[in-house]
Design an enzyme around this catalytic site. Structure first.
Site, mmCIF file in Angstrom:
data_model
loop_
_atom_site.group_PDB
_atom_site.id
_atom_site.type_symbol
_atom_site.label_atom_id
_atom_site.label_comp_id
_atom_site.label_asym_id
_atom_site.label_seq_id
_atom_site.Cartn_x
_atom_site.Cartn_y
_atom_site.Cartn_z
ATOM 1 N N TYR A 138 11.392 -3.224 2.737
ATOM 2 C CA TYR A 138 12.047 -1.913 2.834
ATOM 3 C C TYR A 138 13.515 -1.992 2.416
ATOM 4 C CZ TYR A 138 8.571 1.002 5.226
ATOM 5 O OH TYR A 138 7.489 1.773 5.537
ATOM 6 N N LYS A 188 0.815 -12.542 6.209
ATOM 7 C CA LYS A 188 -0.019 -12.775 5.020
ATOM 8 C C LYS A 188 0.382 -14.139 4.469
ATOM 9 C CE LYS A 188 -3.025 -11.464 1.853
ATOM 10 N NZ LYS A 188 -4.475 -11.321 2.127
ATOM 11 N N ASP A 220 -4.837 -8.294 6.298
ATOM 12 C CA ASP A 220 -6.068 -7.614 5.873
ATOM 13 C C ASP A 220 -7.118 -7.686 6.972
ATOM 14 O OD1 ASP A 220 -6.137 -10.362 5.409
ATOM 15 O OD2 ASP A 220 -7.247 -10.212 3.521
ATOM 16 N N ASP A 244 4.262 -0.584 9.438
ATOM 17 C CA ASP A 244 4.160 0.819 9.045
ATOM 18 C C ASP A 244 2.700 1.193 8.858
ATOM 19 O OD1 ASP A 244 4.994 3.369 8.057
ATOM 20 O OD2 ASP A 244 4.640 2.636 6.006
ATOM 21 N N ASP A 248 -0.022 3.416 11.631
ATOM 22 C CA ASP A 248 -0.748 4.649 11.289
ATOM 23 C C ASP A 248 -2.237 4.469 11.552
ATOM 24 O OD1 ASP A 248 1.571 5.934 10.362
ATOM 25 O OD2 ASP A 248 0.526 6.793 8.630
HETATM 26 C C1 IPM Z 1 7.433 5.677 9.694
HETATM 27 C C2 IPM Z 1 7.519 6.417 8.388
HETATM 28 C C3 IPM Z 1 8.758 5.954 7.643
HETATM 29 C C4 IPM Z 1 8.582 4.480 7.360
HETATM 30 C C5 IPM Z 1 9.048 6.722 6.348
HETATM 31 C C6 IPM Z 1 9.133 8.205 6.578
HETATM 32 C C7 IPM Z 1 10.284 6.208 5.671
HETATM 33 O O1 IPM Z 1 6.352 6.263 7.672
HETATM 34 O O2 IPM Z 1 8.372 5.786 10.508
HETATM 35 O O3 IPM Z 1 6.429 5.006 9.909
HETATM 36 O O4 IPM Z 1 7.947 4.092 6.379
HETATM 37 O O5 IPM Z 1 9.106 3.687 8.152
HETATM 38 MG MG MG Z 2 4.822 5.243 8.700
#
Ligand code: IPM
Ligand code: MG
Length: 353
Positions: A138, A188, A220, A244, A248
């Site tokens: 990042y 990884k 993975d 990240d 999700d």
């Molecule tokens: C998160 C989001 C952010 C990230 C984006 C919006 C920059 O996806 O907080 O998970 O990738 O960290």
């Molecule tokens: Mg995110």
């Protein structure tokens, strides 16, 4: 207690309004805090030309904690990268050194049916993902898109120093120590040197936590195991990008990304608290967004920055009661239960505080 409130874009202002109602209810009960509002993301770009303006930086530097809604929207996608709303989020994380991102994925029993997995696979799920938040690909340099040999090449740099790995490892071991004493470090290392170092340093830090059982998993496989048998995990620690993605994925196990709060902490537990979901421009302003992730983020704020465990539990219990009563926003709607809007969901939580 000084709290900076950055509502941001899209559904941000609506969900933050509900979280503020919760804070105000606690204030009436004797918790003392001051709220100050600032701009971040697209709304900041509109007002000042920058996603993380100087005034916002001054405000959040003085605050003890920051409550953030969400940033972003399609109208900003064509802007040069430094002006995109997401850059505001990355900038505040970096500027305040918020390297430890805690993302709990807890399944409320009432929402087992809303999960995309079979109820028996997710029932009782309670995972904590500890994501490193200020390093990795990042922020690594060099980065960019360049011309090379007559065509464009895009490149980023995955980089971690051992000090960065060590400090997030300590946070993760301490979190595991307070829970079920199981930590899984995700990397990884079979391909990426950067994550070989990650694994080596985590193993070194483990010596200080003999009471915590440490395991390692390639990313993975971790993605697969999260949907195959998610309850094998207690605490997961991983880098910025893997975290990240995996957070999700984990959020969906709990029924909706609209349920998951997060804390981003610095070395002194100063923190930024935000739902893990985005600004959802497609449903903004319609009173349909789920405010629970933001309300639960307030609970995390009280727990981690202000050491008000009792108040945190009050909020979490109120959320649970509301779900038990059958209130659902549309993202977690279920046949036979009452689908309510953002405001009504917030009011329902207030009524149980
Ligand atoms: C998160 C989001 C952010 C990230 C984006 C919006 C920059 O996806 O907080 O998970 O990738 O960290
Ligand atoms: Mg995110």
């Amino acid at each position: 207690m000084k709290i900076a409130v950055l509502a941001g874009d899209g559904i941000g202002p609506e969900i933050i309004a509900q979280a503020i109602n919760v804070l105000n209810a606690l204030k009436a009960d004797g918790l003392d805090f001051e709220l100050e509002h600032g701009l971040i993301g697209g709304c900041a770009v509109d007002a000042t030309g920058e996603p993380y303006p100087e005034a916002t930086h001054a405000l959040v530097t003085q605050a003890d904690a920051i409550l953030l809604g969400a940033v972003g929207g399609p109208q900003y996608d064509a802007l040069p990268r430094p002006q995109r709303p997401e850059r505001g989020l990355l900038a505040i994380r970096k500027a305040l050194n918020l390297f430890a991102n805690l993302r709990p994925a807890i399944l409320y029993a009432e929402l087992a049916e809303a999960s995309s997995l079979k109820p028996e696979v997710v029932a009782g799920l309670d995972i904590m993902i500890v994501r490193e938040l200020t390093g990795d690909i990042y922020f690594g340099e060099p980065r960019g898109i360049k011309q090379r040999d007559g065509q464009r090449v895009g490149f980023n740099t995955m980089i971690y120093s051992e000090a960065e790995i060590r400090r997030i490892a300590h946070v993760a071991f301490q979190a595991a120590d307070k829970r079920n004493k199981k930590l899984c470090s995700v990397d990884k290392m079979n391909v990426l040197e950067c994550t070989q170092l990650w694994r080596d340093v985590v193993i070194e830090v483990a010596k200080e936590y003999p009471q915590v059982a440490l395991s390692h998993m390639l990313v993975d496989n971790a993605a697969m195991q999260l949907v195959r048998e998610p309850k094998q995990f207690d605490v997961i620690v991983t880098g910025n990008m893997f975290g990240d993605i995996l957070s999700d994925e984990a959020s969906m196990l709990t029924g909706s990304i609209g349920m998951l709060p997060s804390a981003s902490l610095d070395e002194n537990n100063k923190g930024l608290y935000e739902p893990i979901h985005g600004s959802a421009p497609d449903i903004a302003g319609q009173d349909v967004a789920n405010p629970l992730a933001t309300i639960l983020s307030v609970a995390m704020m009280l727990r981690y920055t202000f050491n008000q465990e009792e108040a945190a539990l009050r909020i979490e219990n109120a959320v649970q009661k509301v779900l038990q009563q059958g209130f659902r926003t549309s993202d977690i709607a279920a046949p036979g239960l009452q689908t309510v809007g953002t405001q009504a969901m917030g009011d329902a939580v207030l009524s149980h505080l």
